[in-house]
Design a protein around this motif. Structure first.
Motif, mmCIF file in Angstrom:
data_model
loop_
_atom_site.group_PDB
_atom_site.id
_atom_site.type_symbol
_atom_site.label_atom_id
_atom_site.label_comp_id
_atom_site.label_asym_id
_atom_site.label_seq_id
_atom_site.Cartn_x
_atom_site.Cartn_y
_atom_site.Cartn_z
ATOM 1 N N ASN A 22 10.251 -2.093 -9.935
ATOM 2 C CA ASN A 22 11.678 -1.385 -10.242
ATOM 3 C C ASN A 22 12.686 -1.578 -9.318
ATOM 4 O O ASN A 22 13.697 -1.694 -9.549
ATOM 5 C CB ASN A 22 11.057 -0.015 -10.355
ATOM 6 C CG ASN A 22 10.088 0.318 -11.779
ATOM 7 O OD1 ASN A 22 10.265 -0.559 -12.390
ATOM 8 N ND2 ASN A 22 9.564 1.235 -11.556
ATOM 9 N N LEU A 23 12.295 -1.610 -7.937
ATOM 10 C CA LEU A 23 13.348 -1.625 -6.906
ATOM 11 C C LEU A 23 14.010 -2.930 -6.837
ATOM 12 O O LEU A 23 15.207 -3.102 -6.786
ATOM 13 C CB LEU A 23 12.820 -1.360 -5.501
ATOM 14 C CG LEU A 23 13.674 -1.529 -4.300
ATOM 15 C CD1 LEU A 23 14.657 -0.314 -4.236
ATOM 16 C CD2 LEU A 23 12.736 -1.414 -3.179
ATOM 17 N N GLY A 24 13.241 -4.019 -7.075
ATOM 18 C CA GLY A 24 13.679 -5.398 -7.365
ATOM 19 C C GLY A 24 14.728 -5.559 -8.674
ATOM 20 O O GLY A 24 15.810 -6.247 -8.315
ATOM 21 N N SER A 25 14.195 -4.915 -9.714
ATOM 22 C CA SER A 25 14.977 -5.336 -10.921
ATOM 23 C C SER A 25 16.323 -4.339 -10.702
ATOM 24 O O SER A 25 17.350 -4.693 -11.177
ATOM 25 C CB SER A 25 14.271 -4.581 -12.148
ATOM 26 O OG SER A 25 14.155 -3.489 -12.030
ATOM 27 N N ASP A 26 16.143 -3.074 -10.093
ATOM 28 C CA ASP A 26 17.468 -2.398 -9.922
ATOM 29 C C ASP A 26 18.454 -3.114 -8.870
ATOM 30 O O ASP A 26 19.587 -2.971 -8.970
ATOM 31 C CB ASP A 26 17.228 -0.794 -9.169
ATOM 32 C CG ASP A 26 16.454 -0.097 -10.456
ATOM 33 O OD1 ASP A 26 16.462 -0.161 -11.470
ATOM 34 O OD2 ASP A 26 15.797 0.925 -9.728
ATOM 35 N N LEU A 27 18.043 -3.749 -7.767
ATOM 36 C CA LEU A 27 18.790 -4.639 -6.934
ATOM 37 C C LEU A 27 19.251 -5.634 -7.427
ATOM 38 O O LEU A 27 20.533 -5.815 -7.403
ATOM 39 C CB LEU A 27 17.821 -4.861 -5.738
ATOM 40 C CG LEU A 27 18.504 -5.355 -4.642
ATOM 41 C CD1 LEU A 27 19.587 -4.584 -3.904
ATOM 42 C CD2 LEU A 27 17.525 -5.861 -3.517
ATOM 43 N N LEU B 36 0.791 -1.131 0.008
ATOM 44 C CA LEU B 36 0.168 0.034 0.032
ATOM 45 C C LEU B 36 0.953 1.222 -0.043
ATOM 46 O O LEU B 36 0.663 2.211 -0.769
ATOM 47 C CB LEU B 36 -1.050 0.220 1.237
ATOM 48 C CG LEU B 36 -2.232 -0.948 1.036
ATOM 49 C CD1 LEU B 36 -3.060 -1.001 2.355
ATOM 50 C CD2 LEU B 36 -3.000 -0.698 0.167
ATOM 51 N N LEU B 37 1.897 1.263 0.708
ATOM 52 C CA LEU B 37 2.946 2.355 0.741
ATOM 53 C C LEU B 37 3.671 2.730 -0.531
ATOM 54 O O LEU B 37 3.798 3.820 -1.061
ATOM 55 C CB LEU B 37 3.892 2.262 1.883
ATOM 56 C CG LEU B 37 3.453 2.407 3.533
ATOM 57 C CD1 LEU B 37 4.259 2.124 4.549
ATOM 58 C CD2 LEU B 37 2.762 3.881 3.391
ATOM 59 N N PHE B 38 4.162 1.647 -1.029
ATOM 60 C CA PHE B 38 5.154 1.952 -2.201
ATOM 61 C C PHE B 38 4.449 1.520 -3.539
ATOM 62 O O PHE B 38 4.790 1.952 -4.551
ATOM 63 C CB PHE B 38 6.374 0.883 -1.843
ATOM 64 C CG PHE B 38 7.274 1.419 -0.884
ATOM 65 C CD1 PHE B 38 8.027 2.488 -0.957
ATOM 66 C CD2 PHE B 38 7.069 0.610 0.182
ATOM 67 C CE1 PHE B 38 8.612 3.033 0.143
ATOM 68 C CE2 PHE B 38 8.054 1.011 1.369
ATOM 69 C CZ PHE B 38 8.903 2.185 1.167
ATOM 70 N N GLY B 39 3.503 0.475 -3.566
ATOM 71 C CA GLY B 39 2.811 0.160 -5.010
ATOM 72 C C GLY B 39 3.549 -0.729 -5.531
ATOM 73 O O GLY B 39 4.943 -1.023 -5.325
ATOM 74 N N THR B 40 3.146 -1.774 -6.418
ATOM 75 C CA THR B 40 3.673 -2.717 -7.068
ATOM 76 C C THR B 40 4.541 -2.271 -8.019
ATOM 77 O O THR B 40 5.695 -2.946 -8.299
ATOM 78 C CB THR B 40 2.422 -3.612 -7.567
ATOM 79 O OG1 THR B 40 1.794 -2.897 -8.647
ATOM 80 C CG2 THR B 40 1.699 -4.485 -6.591
ATOM 81 N N LYS B 41 4.401 -1.190 -8.811
ATOM 82 C CA LYS B 41 5.438 -0.834 -9.742
ATOM 83 C C LYS B 41 6.723 -0.511 -9.340
ATOM 84 O O LYS B 41 7.634 -0.816 -9.737
ATOM 85 C CB LYS B 41 4.674 0.231 -10.643
ATOM 86 C CG LYS B 41 5.416 0.606 -11.855
ATOM 87 C CD LYS B 41 4.850 1.785 -12.687
ATOM 88 C CE LYS B 41 5.738 2.076 -13.941
ATOM 89 N NZ LYS B 41 4.985 3.073 -14.724
#
Length: 76
Positions: free
Chosen positions: A29-34, A20-25
């Protein structure tokens, strides 16, 4: 009992709050950047390991020039 005394329901509630705080998108993006950062780090480490034997082999070809340093006397 789950991880360190946290039940599965508590983990699901935390996951819902994070979504809810960050949203799925944004999380995607955070996962792919990591993942890209880890991949880049891994590639850099493997390149360094490949270069290390070459550097050690080149050290044997260094030439040493021997000499003596002297100071000239000043004429006053």
């Amino acid at each position: 009992m789950g991880f360190g005394g946290i039940s599965i329901w508590q983990l699901l509630i935390i996951l819902v709050i994070v979504l809810l705080l960050f949203g799925t998108k944004r999380l995607r993006n955070l996962g792919s950047d990591l993942g890209a950062a880890f991949k880049g780090f891994k590639n850099a480490m493997s390149e360094e390991e490949n270069k290390a034997p070459e550097k050690l082999a080149d050290k044997g070809n260094d030439k040493v020039i021997e000499g003596e340093a002297t100071r000239e006397k000043e004429n006053s």
